[in-house]
Design an enzyme around this catalytic site. Structure first.
Site, PDB file in Angstrom:
ATOM      1  N   HIS A   1      -0.595   4.464   7.528  1.00 17.79           N
ATOM      2  CA  HIS A   1      -0.066   5.327   6.455  1.00 17.79           C
ATOM      3  C   HIS A   1       0.075   6.266   6.207  1.00 17.79           C
ATOM      4  CE1 HIS A   1      -2.564   1.927   5.368  1.00 17.79           C
ATOM      5  NE2 HIS A   1      -1.154   1.272   3.967  1.00 17.79           N
TER       6      HIS A   1
ATOM      7  N   SER B   1       0.734  -1.773   0.550  1.00 15.66           N
ATOM      8  CA  SER B   1      -0.086  -0.104   0.218  1.00 15.66           C
ATOM      9  C   SER B   1       0.267   0.949   0.227  1.00 15.66           C
ATOM     10  CB  SER B   1      -0.816  -0.028   1.004  1.00 15.66           C
ATOM     11  OG  SER B   1      -0.297   0.448   2.204  1.00 15.66           O
TER      12      SER B   1
ATOM     13  N   ASP C   1      -3.873   7.705   8.219  1.00 16.91           N
ATOM     14  CA  ASP C   1      -3.898   7.204   9.152  1.00 16.91           C
ATOM     15  C   ASP C   1      -3.536   5.819   9.390  1.00 16.91           C
ATOM     16  OD1 ASP C   1      -3.269   4.322   7.371  1.00 16.91           O
ATOM     17  OD2 ASP C   1      -4.989   4.257   6.404  1.00 16.91           O
TER      18      ASP C   1
END
Ligand SMILES: *[C@@H]1O[C@H](CO)[C@@H](O)[C@H](O)[C@H]1NC(C)=O
Ligand SMILES: *[C@@H]1O[C@H](CO)[C@@H](O)[C@H](O)[C@H]1NC(C)=O
Ligand SMILES: *[C@@H]1O[C@H](CO)[C@@H](O)[C@H](O)[C@H]1NC(C)=O
Length: 373
Positions: A337, A45, A334
């Site tokens: 991330h 990610s 978040d």
């Protein structure tokens, strides 16, 4: 009205994607300068531009509000409020944002492709069924390589592969997954576990090399045990870093450095740049104001201690979440991330950092020699 605005923004966004001509062939644009440098992206990610949007429900996804709110103004699958570091690197390198390989509108890969998948690890077991694991990502790259060979001939294709840059960000999920799924990696098997991750990563690097890849960029693991998600995992830890995960990230980073030195001596044409993401994150978490942030430890979006419960957007098990006013004041977007601003800073270091910020004799700038100084 909101829907229309979102639609318009998405049209603008996809229009920018389609600067890459969608001529429905695995094609090479003959109008390109002969020395252009394709950009191929693999991993998780930290670099996934939205492949998981296309692998079905249940996948680990960020295609809902407020993801993407700052820059693209609509959720596009990136785990960020805006760009990721490869987007910023594409800007520096003067190439278009590299679109997700699975994006249905994209059939042309001479500029590169992004194979990364949020949640993916090196090991097939990591978030199995919810992600595109690294081996499958490699099989997609092989498809692209075959197509380019058919169009260009073996010789030209080989030159293209050796000019290309291969950015790999992977490993975090292999070490976080056990903890996030209510399990652990016992101390007695840590070394063995790291060995399996590194062993499988080694064969992926060797396969890319065999196809013709020469210029590799790696992103080391951050201090995994200290990301908000792992600090919030067990209430009894009271927000402290999860030592086991921290140890694993250090072991992995050390093993990766050793591996790259070994591969470099084994394959004289291999060049690598190994970015020290660990120090980057540690520094910014400890001294946020030194780098233009107000908050280094708590996430902008989420709930619970340090907003470390992964609920941003409210699509998971936990529906409630808080959202900060200014993501640019935060290092973490978040629970895992980073914000657009943090990714921008990271990309700058990857681009023109020097040892020890990047290990190996290269930075990404030196891999894109066609960029005007
Ligand atoms: C986590 O594991 C422990 C012990 O293995 C078990 O008692 C507990 O119910 C599990 N929690 C969840 C949420 O699965
Ligand atoms: C690759 O990972 C698998 C588990 O997914 C493991 O059984 C295997 O030994 C690993 N390969 C290497 C070369 O370490
Ligand atoms: C590195 O790149 C950034 C962004 O382009 C720039 O601001 C900075 O001055 C550069 N640093 C060096 C040492 O070239």
């Amino acid at each position: 009205m909101a829907t229309l605005t979102t639609l318009l923004y998405s049209m603008v966004f996809y229009a920018t994607l389609l600067i890459i001509p969608a001529d429905c062939s695995l094609g090479y644009d003959l109008g390109k300068p002969k020395n252009h440098v394709p950009f191929f992206i693999f991993g998780d990610s930290f670099v996934d531009a939205g492949n998981n949007n296309y692998i079905g429900t249940g996948a680990i996804q960020a295609n809902f509000w407020p993801y993407g709110q700052t820059l693209f103004h609509y959720p596009n699958g990136r785990f960020s409020d805006g760009r990721l570091s490869p987007d910023v690197i594409a800007e520096f390198a003067n190439v278009p944002y590299i679109p997700p390989f699975l994006h249905p509108g994209v059939h042309q890969f001479s500029e590169g492709a992004n194979f990364a998948s949020s949640g993916a690890g090196v090991l097939v077991e990591t978030f199995k069924g919810l992600v595109i694991n690294l081996k499958t990502q490699l099989s997609y790259f092989k498809k692209v390589a075959t197509g380019l060979r058919q169009e260009l001939g073996d010789g030209e294709a080989k030159k293209l592969f050796s000019r290309a840059v291969y950015l790999i960000s992977v490993g975090s999920n292999d070490y976080m997954y056990p903890f996030l799924s209510n399990s652990t990696i016992p101390e007695s098997s840590q070394t063995q576990y790291v060995g399996r991750v590194i062993g499988n990563l080694t064969s992926v690097i060797q396969e890319i090399y065999k196809i013709g890849g020469r210029k590799f960029g790696f992103i080391r693991l951050g201090p995994l045990g200290c990301v908000p998600a792992l600090r919030a995992l067990k209430p009894e830890n009271k927000g402290r870093c999860l030592e086991e995960a921290l140890t694993l990230s250090k072991l992995h980073n050390k093993a990766l450095s050793n591996l790259l030195r070994e591969l470099e001596s084994q394959f004289p044409e291999l060049k690598y740049s190994n970015y020290d993401f660990y120090s980057f994150l540690r520094q910014r978490m400890k001294y946020p104001s030194k780098y233009g942030f107000k908050e280094g430890e708590s996430a902008c979006c989420g709930i619970g201690p340090l907003r470390g419960v992964m609920s941003c957007g409210g699509r998971g098990r936990v529906k409630n979440y808080q959202l900060c006013d200014k993501p640019s004041e935060y290092v973490f977007w978040d629970a895992i991330h980073l914000t657009d601003k943090a990714y921008q800073q990271m990309a700058e270091q990857m681009w023109n950092g020097t040892n020890p910020v990047v290990e190996g004799n290269y930075n990404l700038k030196s891999f894109f020699p066609s960029v005007a100084p």
